[in-house]
Design a protein around this motif. Structure first.
Motif, short mmCIF file in Angstrom:
data_model
loop_
_atom_site.label_atom_id
_atom_site.label_comp_id
_atom_site.label_asym_id
_atom_site.label_seq_id
_atom_site.Cartn_x
_atom_site.Cartn_y
_atom_site.Cartn_z
N ALA A 191 0.81 -1.21 0.00
CA ALA A 191 0.00 0.00 0.00
C ALA A 191 0.85 1.27 0.00
CB ALA A 191 -0.95 0.00 1.19
N VAL A 192 2.07 1.21 0.53
CA VAL A 192 2.93 2.40 0.55
C VAL A 192 3.32 2.83 -0.87
CG1 VAL A 192 3.88 1.97 2.84
CG2 VAL A 192 5.06 1.07 0.84
N PHE A 193 3.17 1.94 -1.85
CA PHE A 193 3.54 2.28 -3.22
C PHE A 193 2.37 2.81 -4.05
CE2 PHE A 193 6.83 -0.87 -2.08
CZ PHE A 193 7.93 -0.04 -2.24
N LEU A 194 1.20 2.98 -3.43
CA LEU A 194 0.06 3.54 -4.14
C LEU A 194 0.23 5.05 -4.30
CD1 LEU A 194 -3.08 1.70 -2.75
CD2 LEU A 194 -2.24 1.71 -5.09
N LYS A 195 0.09 5.51 -5.51
CA LYS A 195 0.15 6.94 -5.79
C LYS A 195 -1.23 7.39 -6.26
CE LYS A 195 4.57 8.46 -7.13
NZ LYS A 195 5.46 8.87 -8.20
N GLU A 196 -1.56 8.61 -5.95
CA GLU A 196 -2.84 9.15 -6.38
C GLU A 196 -2.96 9.02 -7.89
OE1 GLU A 196 -4.68 13.51 -6.18
OE2 GLU A 196 -4.02 12.74 -4.23
N GLY A 197 -4.08 8.43 -8.36
CA GLY A 197 -4.30 8.26 -9.79
C GLY A 197 -3.82 6.91 -10.34
N ALA A 198 -3.15 6.11 -9.51
CA ALA A 198 -2.65 4.80 -9.98
C ALA A 198 -3.82 3.87 -10.28
CB ALA A 198 -1.74 4.18 -8.91
N THR A 199 -3.67 3.07 -11.33
CA THR A 199 -4.70 2.10 -11.69
C THR A 199 -4.37 0.75 -11.07
OG1 THR A 199 -5.09 3.25 -13.79
CG2 THR A 199 -5.87 0.98 -13.63
N GLU A 224 10.60 9.60 -6.54
CA GLU A 224 11.78 10.46 -6.49
C GLU A 224 12.58 10.15 -5.23
OE1 GLU A 224 12.86 15.19 -6.16
OE2 GLU A 224 11.00 14.61 -7.15
N VAL A 225 13.89 10.10 -5.38
CA VAL A 225 14.78 9.89 -4.24
C VAL A 225 14.91 11.25 -3.54
CG1 VAL A 225 17.13 9.30 -3.54
CG2 VAL A 225 16.04 8.03 -5.39
N VAL A 226 14.56 11.30 -2.25
CA VAL A 226 14.66 12.56 -1.50
C VAL A 226 15.91 12.61 -0.65
CG1 VAL A 226 12.19 13.07 -1.48
CG2 VAL A 226 13.16 11.69 0.35
N GLU A 227 16.48 11.45 -0.36
CA GLU A 227 17.70 11.42 0.45
C GLU A 227 18.53 10.21 0.03
OE1 GLU A 227 18.60 10.56 5.08
OE2 GLU A 227 16.95 11.95 4.69
N ALA A 228 19.82 10.46 -0.22
CA ALA A 228 20.73 9.36 -0.58
C ALA A 228 22.11 9.68 -0.03
CB ALA A 228 20.79 9.19 -2.09
N ASP A 229 22.80 8.65 0.43
CA ASP A 229 24.17 8.84 0.92
C ASP A 229 25.05 9.34 -0.22
OD1 ASP A 229 23.29 7.91 3.31
OD2 ASP A 229 24.27 5.95 3.17
N PRO A 230 26.07 10.17 0.09
CA PRO A 230 26.98 10.63 -0.96
C PRO A 230 27.83 9.49 -1.49
CG PRO A 230 27.75 11.34 1.19
CD PRO A 230 26.41 10.70 1.40
N ASP A 285 10.31 9.53 -1.94
CA ASP A 285 9.37 10.57 -1.53
C ASP A 285 8.14 10.02 -0.79
OD1 ASP A 285 8.22 9.44 -3.78
OD2 ASP A 285 8.01 11.31 -4.89
N ASN A 286 7.94 8.69 -0.79
CA ASN A 286 6.85 8.10 -0.01
C ASN A 286 7.33 7.60 1.35
OD1 ASN A 286 8.30 5.88 -0.87
ND2 ASN A 286 6.51 4.72 -1.55
N GLY A 287 8.61 7.83 1.67
CA GLY A 287 9.17 7.44 2.96
C GLY A 287 9.78 6.05 3.01
N VAL A 288 9.72 5.32 1.92
CA VAL A 288 10.26 3.96 1.88
C VAL A 288 11.76 4.01 1.66
CG1 VAL A 288 10.22 1.76 0.63
CG2 VAL A 288 8.10 2.98 1.07
N ARG A 289 12.48 3.16 2.39
CA ARG A 289 13.94 3.08 2.27
C ARG A 289 14.28 1.91 1.35
NH1 ARG A 289 17.59 5.01 5.99
NH2 ARG A 289 19.67 4.13 5.85
N ILE A 290 15.08 2.17 0.29
CA ILE A 290 15.50 1.12 -0.63
C ILE A 290 17.00 1.23 -0.86
CG2 ILE A 290 13.25 1.09 -1.81
CD1 ILE A 290 14.72 2.41 -4.23
N MET A 291 17.56 0.23 -1.51
CA MET A 291 18.98 0.26 -1.88
C MET A 291 19.07 0.63 -3.36
SD MET A 291 20.42 -0.46 0.95
CE MET A 291 22.11 -0.89 0.62
N VAL A 292 19.97 1.59 -3.67
CA VAL A 292 20.13 2.06 -5.04
C VAL A 292 21.62 2.02 -5.43
CG1 VAL A 292 18.09 3.55 -4.95
CG2 VAL A 292 20.31 4.48 -4.31
N PRO A 293 21.91 2.04 -6.73
CA PRO A 293 23.31 2.10 -7.16
C PRO A 293 23.97 3.41 -6.72
CG PRO A 293 21.87 1.49 -8.98
CD PRO A 293 20.99 1.91 -7.85
#
Length: 188
Positions: free
Chosen positions: A103-111, A133-139, A156-164
């Motif tokens: 449910a945290v991945f639901l965006k307004e208007g999503a089908t 959108e990534v709002v915070e990432a380690d340098p 931007d939805n508050g979820v923490r993930i791992m990125v390159p």
């Protein structure tokens, strides 16, 4: 519709003991002695409980077909999520736990696709990927880009993930909604 147990495959939905069950796994067994049977692992669609059941191959079960409808996510109101049917414009409110942690991945208007039986919603399937959108990432640490390491980032939805390592704050990324994993940098 009544079907023979031999025709039931994983993913089929059956009515058994006055509940709706989906066949998770089924193994046809022909022992040396006695009749053949289907050893079935069932999961209840309403409460998620599991049941291991042995069906004789001469038995029939009631196969159920769910109605599928496309809905648009409108907004969240506490534990309730509000959706609108794309064809009839009818609005419904469903409990957040019907979708679960996705449910945290639901965006307004999503089908989304809502599965119903006798006009009672049973499950909600959200899109497999979504753009955030990534709002915070380690340098980036010098030399880190040469390795295949990932770093933590907050969307931007508050979820923490791992990125390159090359992903920075302000970058839009595609995320797999089933396992919360980074897929790719969003195009455009």
């Amino acid at each position: 519709m009544k079907v023979n147990v031999n025709e039931v495959k994983p993913g089929y939905i059956i009515e058994y003991r006055d509940k709706l069950w989906t066949l998770v796994k089924g193994e046809h067994v022909k022992p040396g002695k006695g009749p053949a049977y289907l050893q079935a692992e069932l999961r209840c669609l309403t409460d998620g409980t599991k049941l291991n059941q042995r069906f004789n191959t001469s038995e029939t079960v009631e196969q159920v077909h769910l109605e599928l409808a496309e809905y648009q996510f409108l907004y969240e109101d506490g534990p309730q999520l509000h959706f609108m049917n794309n064809e009839t414009y009818e609005q419904i409110a469903l409990p957040r736990d019907l979708i679960g942690r996705q449910a945290v991945f639901l965006k307004e208007g999503a089908t989304v696709t809502v599965s119903s039986y006798e006009e009672r919603p049973l499950s909600v399937r959200i899109p497999e990927t979504a753009v955030f959108e990534v709002v915070e990432a380690d340098p980036v640490i010098k030399g880190q880009t040469a390795t295949a390491s990932y770093k933590p980032a907050i969307l931007d939805n508050g979820v923490r993930i791992m990125v390159p390592p090359h992903i920075e704050a302000g970058t839009k990324v595609v995320v797999n909604t089933t396992d919360s994993s980074y897929v790719e940098r969003a195009k455009g």
